[in-house]
Design an enzyme around this catalytic site. Structure first.
Site, PDB file in Angstrom:
ATOM      1  N   CYS A 162       3.028  12.119 -14.191  1.00  0.00           N
ATOM      2  CA  CYS A 162       1.849  11.833 -13.367  1.00  0.00           C
ATOM      3  C   CYS A 162       0.803  11.144 -14.246  1.00  0.00           C
ATOM      4  CB  CYS A 162       1.305  13.091 -12.709  1.00  0.00           C
ATOM      5  SG  CYS A 162       1.140  14.512 -13.784  1.00  0.00           S
ATOM      6  N   LYS A 166       8.756  20.799  -6.185  1.00  0.00           N
ATOM      7  CA  LYS A 166       9.896  19.865  -6.235  1.00  0.00           C
ATOM      8  C   LYS A 166      11.217  20.626  -6.175  1.00  0.00           C
ATOM      9  CE  LYS A 166       7.542  16.235  -8.922  1.00  0.00           C
ATOM     10  NZ  LYS A 166       6.292  16.961  -9.263  1.00  0.00           N
ATOM     11  N   ASP A 204      10.749  15.931 -14.807  1.00  0.00           N
ATOM     12  CA  ASP A 204       9.337  15.709 -14.485  1.00  0.00           C
ATOM     13  C   ASP A 204       8.544  16.297 -15.655  1.00  0.00           C
ATOM     14  OD1 ASP A 204       7.229  14.875 -12.644  1.00  0.00           O
ATOM     15  OD2 ASP A 204       6.816  17.004 -12.402  1.00  0.00           O
ATOM     16  N   CYS A 215      11.828  20.792 -15.890  1.00  0.00           N
ATOM     17  CA  CYS A 215      10.445  21.274 -16.070  1.00  0.00           C
ATOM     18  C   CYS A 215       9.921  21.612 -14.681  1.00  0.00           C
ATOM     19  CB  CYS A 215       9.586  20.211 -16.750  1.00  0.00           C
ATOM     20  SG  CYS A 215      10.315  19.501 -18.250  1.00  0.00           S
TER      21      CYS A 215
END
Length: 411
Positions: free
Chosen positions: A314, A164, A261, A158
């Protein structure tokens, strides 16, 4: 019950930030015990403070050392001299080689301050050429924990918007350059590859734009739903004649490292997304849990034996975090284990993962257990599943969920 800070289109005004609140958020996470009671006020104060500016120097770029010197020898001393009321720039001590910094100024503050103009203009130029990347500090952690080597096949499931992914490419190239054999054999071009995937075509285009600064030949961008990412096949080593035959054998193309993620409620990002104070609901974690588990499960299918999978969100919510990890470990039946990364990234303040939690939705808490929670007359969201509930005592000992890493805003 909630104030989102947008009444005057200035959500980052300090006086308005102090008023941000959501009573349901407070009640939910105080009940979950995500932090000890004595740390609650400190955590909430951090959420109401503007997000600091953080960035990192490209660890594999040719401008690495000159960029570092420009920052440390010229720009940072000028900031300290011209802004005595500001805290000095801080090196993130857990980031390898001291290549990441934090400056306690909000994003809009950097744009408005004439005293910071030199820094702002340098960061813009350096970002354009790929010498630095502006990225939240916590976002830098999952790629580092993957421990990427230059020969690795890496899948970022993702990946958008791409910070990242860019970091993974840096690690691939930096370590290839450090490897004398690889450097002499291929001019520090890694033999590995990063496959960056996103389910949204629009976000995949953004990902391509963000990562093109790397000028890396080791990047492939794809557009698939993460939980349905296709199984690739590779032709086994054979001659050209054998390759042309219809019967040439193939085998599954699996990855040494996978980063998942996953889409999440994002309630750990309240500092940069104040609208979440108003939107947040206990339904968010319940709604996303199943998708997150599907993505994590498929990530494990795509992983080589002996490989490493990093699952990250997150969100503070254990339904999106430890519950997904526990369900994945349960499904793997011993094929997966949680790695102990307590000695990784020295200097990073963290909290251990949770071994127990409660399952809550818009109708309240569901604590009756796996078999008796559907009592006559009880109400719950239809997507509440058994995989959301905490592990049994025996499972908890085997899963070792305390090895999960929780990074909190006040640490």
């Amino acid at each position: 019950e909630a104030y989102d800070g947008f009444a005057d289109h200035d959500a980052f005004d300090e006086r308005k930030m102090a008023q941000l609140r959501n009573d349901r958020f407070d009640a939910y996470y105080q009940t979950q015990g995500v932090v000890p009671p004595e740390e609650w006020d400190a955590m909430m104060a951090s959420f109401r403070a503007p997000l600091p500016l953080t960035f990192r120097v490209n660890m594999s770029g040719k401008f690495r050392e000159s960029t570092r010197r420009k920052l440390v020898d010229e720009l940072f001393p000028a900031i300290v001299k011209d802004n005595p009321e500001m805290k000095p720039p801080k090196c993130l001590r857990w980031y390898p080689d001291g290549l990441a910094w934090q400056i306690d100024v909000p994003k809009d503050g950097l744009k408005k301050s004439e005293k910071l103009r030199g820094l702002r203009e340098f960061l813009v130029r350096a970002n354009e050429v790929g010498a630095i990347t502006r990225q939240e500090a916590v976002s830098m952690i999952p790629p580092l924990l993957l421990d990427v080597k230059p020969h690795h096949r890496v899948l970022d499931m993702c990946a958008a918007p791409g910070s990242k992914t860019f970091q993974l490419l840096e690690m691939l190239h930096a370590r290839a350059a450090d490897d004398s054999d690889a450097a002499s054999a291929s001019g520090s071009v890694p033999s590995g590859v990063v496959v960056a995937n996103d389910a949204s075509l629009q976000r995949a285009n953004l990902l391509t734009h963000q990562t093109k600064r790397s000028n890396s030949p080791a990047l492939i961008v794809t557009n698939h739903q993460a939980q349905k990412f296709p199984f690739l096949r590779e032709t086994e080593a054979c001659t050209n004649e054998e390759r042309e035959t219809a019967g040439a054998s193939t085998m599954a193309y699996r990855f040494d490292r996978v980063l998942a993620d996953v889409p999440c409620s994002g309630d750990g990002t309240l500092r940069k997304s104040p609208d979440l104070w108003k939107k947040w609901s206990p339904a968010s974690g319940v709604d996303l849990h199943t998708l997150q588990l599907e993505i994590a499960t498929h990530a494990a299918r795509l992983l080589k034996v002996g490989g490493r999978l990093v699952y990250s969100t997150c969100s503070l919510n254990p339904l999106e975090d430890e519950a997904v990890v526990a369900a994945l470990l349960r499904r793997s039946n011993g094929a997966l284990r949680l790695a102990d990364v307590s000695s990784s990234l020295p200097g990073l303040e963290r909290r251990p993962g949770m071994n127990t939690w409660r399952v809550g939705d818009v109708f309240g808490w569901h604590d009756e257990g796996h078999t008796t929670r559907d009592l006559p007359g009880s109400r719950k969201q239809r997507n509440v599943t058994d995989t959301m509930f905490p592990p049994t005592e025996t499972e908890a000992k085997n899963f070792q969920l305390e090895r999960c890493v929780r990074v909190m805003p006040h640490l």
